[in-house]
Scaffold this active site. Structure first.
Site, PDB file in Angstrom:
ATOM      1  N   GLY A 250       0.840  -1.197   0.000  1.00 10.78           N
ATOM      2  CA  GLY A 250       0.000   0.000   0.000  1.00 10.78           C
ATOM      3  C   GLY A 250       0.868   1.237   0.000  1.00 10.78           C
ATOM      4  O   GLY A 250       2.013   1.198   0.466  1.00 10.78           O
TER       5      GLY A 250
ATOM      6  N   GLN B 288       2.944  10.007   1.221  1.00 11.87           N
ATOM      7  CA  GLN B 288       4.236   9.316   1.259  1.00 11.87           C
ATOM      8  C   GLN B 288       5.108   9.642   0.050  1.00 11.87           C
ATOM      9  O   GLN B 288       6.291   9.295   0.031  1.00 11.87           O
ATOM     10  CB  GLN B 288       4.022   7.797   1.340  1.00 11.87           C
ATOM     11  CG  GLN B 288       3.370   7.359   2.638  1.00 11.87           C
ATOM     12  CD  GLN B 288       3.227   5.856   2.691  1.00 11.87           C
ATOM     13  OE1 GLN B 288       2.271   5.298   2.152  1.00 11.87           O
ATOM     14  NE2 GLN B 288       4.183   5.179   3.323  1.00 11.87           N
TER      15      GLN B 288
ATOM     16  N   CYS C 144       5.571  -0.006   7.562  1.00 10.82           N
ATOM     17  CA  CYS C 144       5.214   1.107   6.693  1.00 10.82           C
ATOM     18  C   CYS C 144       6.453   1.531   5.911  1.00 10.82           C
ATOM     19  O   CYS C 144       7.544   1.596   6.473  1.00 10.82           O
ATOM     20  CB  CYS C 144       4.711   2.270   7.548  1.00 10.82           C
ATOM     21  SG  CYS C 144       4.285   3.735   6.601  1.00 10.82           S
ATOM     22  N   LEU C 145       6.277   1.799   4.624  1.00 10.37           N
ATOM     23  CA  LEU C 145       7.425   2.184   3.796  1.00 10.37           C
ATOM     24  C   LEU C 145       8.040   3.502   4.265  1.00 10.37           C
ATOM     25  O   LEU C 145       9.203   3.767   3.966  1.00 10.37           O
ATOM     26  CB  LEU C 145       7.002   2.291   2.329  1.00 10.37           C
ATOM     27  CG  LEU C 145       6.541   0.981   1.684  1.00 10.37           C
ATOM     28  CD1 LEU C 145       6.091   1.216   0.246  1.00 10.37           C
ATOM     29  CD2 LEU C 145       7.637  -0.081   1.740  1.00 10.37           C
TER      30      LEU C 145
ATOM     31  N   HIS D  96      -4.792   1.459   7.246  1.00 17.69           N
ATOM     32  CA  HIS D  96      -3.411   1.937   7.382  1.00 17.69           C
ATOM     33  C   HIS D  96      -3.139   3.064   6.374  1.00 17.69           C
ATOM     34  O   HIS D  96      -2.628   4.123   6.745  1.00 17.69           O
ATOM     35  CB  HIS D  96      -2.426   0.778   7.188  1.00 17.69           C
ATOM     36  CG  HIS D  96      -0.987   1.208   7.208  1.00 17.69           C
ATOM     37  ND1 HIS D  96      -0.102   0.815   8.200  1.00 17.69           N
ATOM     38  CD2 HIS D  96      -0.280   2.017   6.375  1.00 17.69           C
ATOM     39  CE1 HIS D  96       1.083   1.384   7.958  1.00 17.69           C
ATOM     40  NE2 HIS D  96       1.011   2.101   6.855  1.00 17.69           N
ATOM     41  N   GLU D  97      -3.517   2.825   5.133  1.00 15.20           N
ATOM     42  CA  GLU D  97      -3.278   3.851   4.097  1.00 15.20           C
ATOM     43  C   GLU D  97      -4.155   5.074   4.352  1.00 15.20           C
ATOM     44  O   GLU D  97      -3.716   6.212   4.185  1.00 15.20           O
ATOM     45  CB  GLU D  97      -3.551   3.280   2.698  1.00 15.20           C
ATOM     46  CG  GLU D  97      -2.649   2.122   2.293  1.00 15.20           C
ATOM     47  CD  GLU D  97      -1.188   2.358   2.612  1.00 15.20           C
ATOM     48  OE1 GLU D  97      -0.718   3.504   2.471  1.00 15.20           O
ATOM     49  OE2 GLU D  97      -0.510   1.405   3.037  1.00 15.20           O
TER      50      GLU D  97
ATOM     51  N   HIS E  71      -2.810   7.625   6.681  1.00 16.34           N
ATOM     52  CA  HIS E  71      -1.833   8.552   6.085  1.00 16.34           C
ATOM     53  C   HIS E  71      -2.522   9.828   5.593  1.00 16.34           C
ATOM     54  O   HIS E  71      -1.944  10.906   5.654  1.00 16.34           O
ATOM     55  CB  HIS E  71      -1.104   7.902   4.907  1.00 16.34           C
ATOM     56  CG  HIS E  71       0.008   6.975   5.316  1.00 16.34           C
ATOM     57  ND1 HIS E  71       1.136   7.412   5.979  1.00 16.34           N
ATOM     58  CD2 HIS E  71       0.183   5.648   5.137  1.00 16.34           C
ATOM     59  CE1 HIS E  71       1.952   6.381   6.197  1.00 16.34           C
ATOM     60  NE2 HIS E  71       1.397   5.295   5.692  1.00 16.34           N
TER      61      HIS E  71
HETATM   62 NI    NI Z   1       2.252   3.370   5.725  1.00 15.66          NI
END
Ligand code: NI
Length: 193
Positions: free
Chosen positions: A46, A51, A99-100, A141-142, A145
């Protein structure tokens, strides 16, 4: 095109993203393609627009890599534009997340296991849909953000204290990951910086 992923400490990750006007959003298609490419390159499932430095309510999720173990995820590759969660219901489950934007950190995060969400897809078609289980988790989760929330905001104060050093290293750009990133301070150990 692979975009650099903004890392913990970058102010854009703390902003509330705004709905876009899809008719007046040049290169929306390219952005969505770039987001998928950036996410796949980083081995993520995701990625949200903040991000990659944008304050827009857009995120992508691709769980098809999990379909080998669970056919439920077959073909689950989705774009969420102007997403708004309408309802969170069901049991709270505690499951490991990463998370990236926070490479090297994995913590158990409590989330409701069922949601109802409205959004536009990549063809700007409106949807109102329910998701449950891991799909609901990945979407939440996304979605967080878009509201400037990171998964480490949802862990216990004790766990948060235990990873304080790791978080501070991320803001200082002391980071080790295989994809292109943008840290708050210039990094030392990232081979891309
Ligand atoms: Ni994330």
């Amino acid at each position: 095109m692979i975009l650099p992923i903004y890392i913990y400490g970058q102010p854009v990750l703390r902003k509330v993203a705004e709905d876009i006007d899809p008719e007046n959003y040049p290169r929306l298609k390219e952005l969505i393609e770039d987001m998928f490419e950036t996410m796949h390159n980083a081995d993520g499932v995701g990625l949200a627009a903040p991000q990659v430095g944008l304050k827009d309510r857009i995120f992508v999720v691709d769980l098809t890599v999990l379909a080998e173990d669970d056919p439920e995820f077959e073909g689950f590759k989705k774009v969420f534009i102007n997403a708004h969660i309408l309802e969170r219901t069901g049991d709270i489950e505690l499951i490991d997340e990463g998370c990236l934007s926070l490479p090297g950190i994995h913590e158990k995060v409590p989330r409701e296991n069922r949601i109802r969400i409205q959004y536009l897809d990549e063809n700007l078609q409106p949807h109102e849909e329910e998701f449950e289980g891991f799909k609901a988790r990945a979407i939440q989760h996304e979605y967080d953000h878009l509201d400037g929330i990171l998964f480490v905001d949802r862990i216990t104060p004790l766990r948060k204290r235990l990873i304080k050093g790791k978080l501070s290293n991320l803001t200082k750009g002391k980071i080790d990951c295989h994809y292109k990133v943008k840290t708050l301070l210039p990094g030392s150990s990232n081979r891309h910086s």
